[in-house]
Design an enzyme around this catalytic site. Structure first.
Site, PDB file in Angstrom:
ATOM      1  N   HIS A 181       0.816  -1.215   0.000  1.00 22.85           N
ATOM      2  CA  HIS A 181       0.000   0.000   0.000  1.00 22.85           C
ATOM      3  C   HIS A 181       0.845   1.259   0.000  1.00 22.85           C
ATOM      4  O   HIS A 181       0.336   2.353   0.240  1.00 22.85           O
ATOM      5  CB  HIS A 181      -1.017   0.015   1.152  1.00 22.85           C
ATOM      6  CG  HIS A 181      -1.857  -1.229   1.201  1.00 22.85           C
ATOM      7  ND1 HIS A 181      -2.572  -1.667   0.103  1.00 22.85           N
ATOM      8  CD2 HIS A 181      -2.066  -2.140   2.177  1.00 22.85           C
ATOM      9  CE1 HIS A 181      -3.196  -2.796   0.424  1.00 22.85           C
ATOM     10  NE2 HIS A 181      -2.896  -3.106   1.665  1.00 22.85           N
ATOM     11  N   ASP A 186       3.892  -1.152  -4.444  1.00 21.00           N
ATOM     12  CA  ASP A 186       2.839  -1.853  -5.172  1.00 21.00           C
ATOM     13  C   ASP A 186       3.057  -1.758  -6.681  1.00 21.00           C
ATOM     14  O   ASP A 186       2.783  -2.714  -7.416  1.00 21.00           O
ATOM     15  CB  ASP A 186       1.475  -1.289  -4.800  1.00 21.00           C
ATOM     16  CG  ASP A 186       1.012  -1.722  -3.419  1.00 21.00           C
ATOM     17  OD1 ASP A 186       1.761  -2.449  -2.742  1.00 21.00           O
ATOM     18  OD2 ASP A 186      -0.099  -1.331  -3.014  1.00 21.00           O
TER      19      ASP A 186
END
Length: 209
Positions: A181, A186
């Site tokens: 996150h 990511d």
């Protein structure tokens, strides 16, 4: 003259589009009302054997636009503190211009006509990107306005998994839950997954010939 890091053979592989992996972290789910808080993009290059690899990554913390809504539940999920004094966030327009400059350069050096967004649930990332571009009045968006490569679908086909962490692990990639996150983490993990799937397909295509 400096040698380009990008192989123009990639242009024929994806019909003139350069895959660029993007991840956004936001203050909610509504691209027009909720704040864009982080954005990162990982560029992809092709080697002489036609395999894809990660190239450079660019990421930015972004100041919420004036009047932006931020859902506390979204911040609890992504762990972002928009008011942190060391966050070094840029205004939305500045962040997008800084992000688009190397993408345009890579598109040109790759012999491509445009970038195409690769994302995990790509419609979400593209929606926030397009909304920010519109808010900022940016005329030269390097990305295709609606076409994407979605690693949810690709991973579901290749590995039977649609959650990014599980798909990455099934693909043999490491996964650090404490880093998840973050837009940069990511994005790079999604890029690794995308490259792994495309390269796996190419290998199987070659073996079948």
């Amino acid at each position: 003259m400096n040698e380009s890091n990008y192989n123009t053979a990639i242009a024929s592989r994806f019909r003139g589009y350069l895959p660029v992996v993007v991840d956004v972290e936001t203050g909610g789910f509504d691209a027009r009302q909720d704040a864009l808080l982080e954005i990162a993009a990982t560029l992809v290059r092709m080697d002489d054997q036609g395999r894809l690899h990660l190239a450079e990554t660019h990421g930015f913390h972004i100041q919420p636009f004036t009047g932006a809504h931020i859902d506390p539940k979204a911040l609890e999920f992504n762990g972002i503190d928009p008011d942190h004094p060391f966050r070094a966030a840029l205004p939305e327009a500045d962040a997008l211009r800084e992000l688009f400059t190397p993408i345009r350069k890579a598109v040109k050096e790759s012999g491509c006509k445009r970038a195409i967004l690769v994302g995990h649930n790509a419609f979400f990332d593209l929606g926030f990107l397009n909304a920010a571009v519109e808010r900022c009045g940016i005329k030269r968006n390097p990305f295709h306005p609606f076409s994407t490569f979605d690693t949810v679908s690709l991973a579901g086909l290749a590995y039977g998994e649609t959650v990014l962490a599980r798909a990455a692990q099934r693909a043999g990639l490491p996964w650090d839950s404490s880093e998840a996150h973050s837009a940069i983490y990511d994005t790079e993990q999604t890029a690794r997954l995308f490259c792994r799937i495309v390269n796996l397909w190419q290998k199987r295509e070659s073996e079948a010939q």
